[in-house]
Design a protein around this motif. Structure first.
Motif, PDB file in Angstrom:
ATOM      1  N   ASP A  12       5.087  10.688  -0.187  1.00 43.63           N
ATOM      2  CA  ASP A  12       4.542   9.332  -0.230  1.00 43.63           C
ATOM      3  C   ASP A  12       5.612   8.259  -0.130  1.00 43.63           C
ATOM      4  O   ASP A  12       5.327   7.065  -0.208  1.00 43.63           O
ATOM      5  N   THR A  15       5.770   6.348   5.498  1.00 48.23           N
ATOM      6  CA  THR A  15       4.537   5.736   5.978  1.00 48.23           C
ATOM      7  C   THR A  15       3.561   6.836   6.348  1.00 48.23           C
ATOM      8  O   THR A  15       3.939   7.819   6.999  1.00 48.23           O
ATOM      9  N   PRO A  53      -1.294  -2.546   4.546  1.00 45.81           N
ATOM     10  CA  PRO A  53      -0.083  -2.731   3.727  1.00 45.81           C
ATOM     11  C   PRO A  53      -0.385  -2.403   2.263  1.00 45.81           C
ATOM     12  O   PRO A  53      -1.455  -2.715   1.748  1.00 45.81           O
ATOM     13  N   ARG A  54       0.570  -1.786   1.582  1.00 42.08           N
ATOM     14  CA  ARG A  54       0.413  -1.436   0.164  1.00 42.08           C
ATOM     15  C   ARG A  54       1.709  -1.802  -0.572  1.00 42.08           C
ATOM     16  O   ARG A  54       2.471  -0.929  -1.000  1.00 42.08           O
ATOM     17  N   PRO A  55       1.976  -3.093  -0.732  1.00 44.10           N
ATOM     18  CA  PRO A  55       3.244  -3.511  -1.343  1.00 44.10           C
ATOM     19  C   PRO A  55       3.378  -3.011  -2.778  1.00 44.10           C
ATOM     20  O   PRO A  55       2.401  -2.953  -3.542  1.00 44.10           O
ATOM     21  N   LEU A  56       4.586  -2.603  -3.101  1.00 40.56           N
ATOM     22  CA  LEU A  56       4.969  -2.128  -4.438  1.00 40.56           C
ATOM     23  C   LEU A  56       4.269  -0.834  -4.824  1.00 40.56           C
ATOM     24  O   LEU A  56       4.250  -0.455  -6.006  1.00 40.56           O
ATOM     25  N   ARG A  57       3.683  -0.133  -3.828  1.00 35.81           N
ATOM     26  CA  ARG A  57       3.038   1.155  -4.105  1.00 35.81           C
ATOM     27  C   ARG A  57       3.543   2.182  -3.095  1.00 35.81           C
ATOM     28  O   ARG A  57       4.229   1.853  -2.133  1.00 35.81           O
ATOM     29  N   ARG A  58       3.180   3.418  -3.342  1.00 35.97           N
ATOM     30  CA  ARG A  58       3.575   4.492  -2.436  1.00 35.97           C
ATOM     31  C   ARG A  58       2.336   5.249  -1.991  1.00 35.97           C
ATOM     32  O   ARG A  58       1.503   5.610  -2.842  1.00 35.97           O
ATOM     33  N   GLY A  60       3.978   2.844   1.058  1.00 34.76           N
ATOM     34  CA  GLY A  60       3.980   1.394   1.201  1.00 34.76           C
ATOM     35  C   GLY A  60       3.158   0.902   2.383  1.00 34.76           C
ATOM     36  O   GLY A  60       2.738  -0.261   2.407  1.00 34.76           O
ATOM     37  N   ARG A  61       2.932   1.770   3.361  1.00 37.06           N
ATOM     38  CA  ARG A  61       2.092   1.407   4.513  1.00 37.06           C
ATOM     39  C   ARG A  61       1.286   2.620   4.936  1.00 37.06           C
ATOM     40  O   ARG A  61       1.767   3.751   4.901  1.00 37.06           O
ATOM     41  N   GLU A  90      11.687   3.774  10.625  1.00 38.92           N
ATOM     42  CA  GLU A  90      10.630   4.007   9.638  1.00 38.92           C
ATOM     43  C   GLU A  90      10.139   5.446   9.710  1.00 38.92           C
ATOM     44  O   GLU A  90       9.457   5.836  10.658  1.00 38.92           O
TER      45      GLU A  90
END
Length: 472
Positions: A12, A15, A53-58, A60-61, A90
């Motif tokens: 995770d 991407t 987008p999933r900022p600050l999570r895993r 992240g995209r 990436e």
């Protein structure tokens, strides 16, 4: 090329790429993916990518990739779209459905590699991060990935050669590229003819006479070591490294893309190298007549009589119809020296067929229905379309000359008559085909798995065709 690997472990930190409509990932990622797909009209279209987008999570995209009907072409389009949506550094993982057909994986991998192509001399650096394909049954797809890699490598090479500026790409340089590419590969042999060795190649010598860069004739052959009587396919590719039109000079706009006039030679070279890479049980010989059609004091003239390798003569009244002259020598050489079962010609020969067939479709000429169907099938599978055109008997009259065995450039129904002209040099070979692929050899913009510039058209189709053949 950047790496594509099979793996059975999710990460995770990378991407994630999730095909729309397939099993969604577990947990909150899956819920978000399902909601976004449901709220995005057309998210399932082949080649459509929707970014989550999933900022600050895993991770992240997450990229939602549409595969259309889920066939090989749809997965190829998805791969090309995905690689363009990724940053060059990436790392990414693609979640594969549990029951994915191996052909679909081949399409996905080809799309990733082909869509991620960068010309080797371009200022933009190539992609560096790997793409991992996640599946619990990796061994099931080993062959498909190997086929995709060989095909993509052949196409990358053909694109690189075609994109190379003609200030670099003269016949000697091109011949050197063939020697380098074949070096150390068991079963591959290369012969390069130059100077006095080209005495019988009247068409090749005439076309190259006006240039300071003399012509070359290259033969590269693959012979499978463990097949006792392999079918022998000869591939002939037009190799004009730049075409000014000669004394019948082209207008400026007509010369703009003439560095692509060796696209046929590049494609047959790539396909032959792929045949060796895949150890295909078929004997393949590629013939590359290489010349620069330039303007100079020694350039051949309209009205000249040219004696070809097979001893017959052509009257040429248009020095801009040069491709058929060099191909005539190669075909005469093949008929006399190689005893082929099948001859296939790839040439950026005329622009005429583009009026009827457009930019993505090549013209196919053949008198062998079985061969024509096999090539059409290979082209459909590879994503390289062609359309069969007729060879009317009454058009042969256009080739009649009062002072030579035939007229090479009568100025009538250009693409069809050019094919009829090439037929004159097939010797006793009945199984032959000619593909006029000038238009699809170049793309003015990114289009699915094609990148702007040279497309490498024909390399993928030929690998598919050769792979389907059995020993004679």
């Amino acid at each position: 090329m950047f790496a594509i690997r099979l793996t059975d472990e999710f990460d995770d930190a990378r991407t994630w790429v999730v095909p729309v409509g397939d099993d969604v990932p577990p947990g909150d990622v899956g819920a978000e993916v399902a909601a976004l797909a449901a709220q995005t009209p057309g998210a399932d279209r082949a080649g459509e990518v929707t970014v989550l987008p999933r900022p600050l999570r895993r991770p992240g995209r997450v990229l939602l990739a549409g595969t259309g009907d889920g066939d090989e072409a749809g997965w190829r389009a998805a791969g090309a779209a995905v690689v363009r949506a990724l940053k060059d550094d990436e790392p990414a993982q693609v979640r594969l459905p549990a029951d994915l057909d191996p052909a679909a994986l081949r399409g996905l991998a080809e799309g990733l590699w082909l869509g991620g192509y960068r010309y080797r001399e371009a200022p933009t650096p190539p992609r560096t991060a790997a793409v991992e394909l996640v599946t619990a049954t990796a061994s099931r797809y080993d062959r498909s990935l190997a086929q995709a890699q060989a095909t993509a490598t052949a196409t990358w090479l053909a694109r690189d050669l075609t994109n190379t500026p003609s200030s670099t790409k003269n016949p000697e340089w091109f011949a050197g590229q063939v020697v380098d590419a074949a070096a150390g590969v068991t079963g591959l042999n290369v012969t390069v003819l130059a100077g006095d060795q080209l005495e019988r190649f009247g068409g090749l010598r005439a076309v190259g006479a006006g240039s300071v860069s003399p012509p070359r004739f290259v033969e590269i052959s693959w012979t499978p070591p463990s097949v006792p009587a392999p079918r022998h396919v000869v591939l002939v590719g037009k190799g004009i490294t730049f075409d000014t039109g000669g004394i019948s000079i082209k207008p400026r706009e007509g010369m703009r893309l003439m560095k692509k006039d060796m696209g046929g030679a590049a494609a047959v070279l790539g396909a032959t190298l792929a045949a060796a890479e895949l150890a295909l049980p078929v004997r393949v010989t590629a013939l590359l007549p290489l010349a620069e059609n330039a303007i100079g004091a020694a350039a051949f003239r309209p009205g000249d009589i040219i004696r070809h390798y097979d001893g017959t003569t052509s009257e040429s009244t248009n020095s801009d119809a040069e491709g058929r002259l060099v191909l005539a020598d190669a075909l005469g050489y093949a008929a006399e020296r190689l005893a082929p079962d099948t001859i296939i010609v790839l040439a950026t020969l005329t622009g005429a067929n583009a009026v009827a067939l457009g930019k993505r479709t090549a013209a196919l000429y053949s008198e062998d229905d079985t061969l024509a169907r096999a090539l059409e099938s290979a082209g459909t599978a590879a994503g390289e379309r062609m359309w069969r055109l007729p060879l009317p008997a009454d058009y042969v009259e256009y080739l009649r000359s009062d002072i030579a065995d035939r007229h090479s450039s009568p100025g009538q129904v250009h693409s069809v008559v050019a094919a009829l002209y090439l037929r004159e040099f097939m010797g006793g070979v009945k199984s032959w085909a000619h593909l006029d692929m000038s238009a699809p050899a170049w793309a003015e913009a990114h289009d699915l798995e094609l990148t702007k510039g040279a497309t490498g058209w024909g390399a993928r189709m030929l690998v598919r065709y050769l792979s389907a053949l059995s020993p004679a």
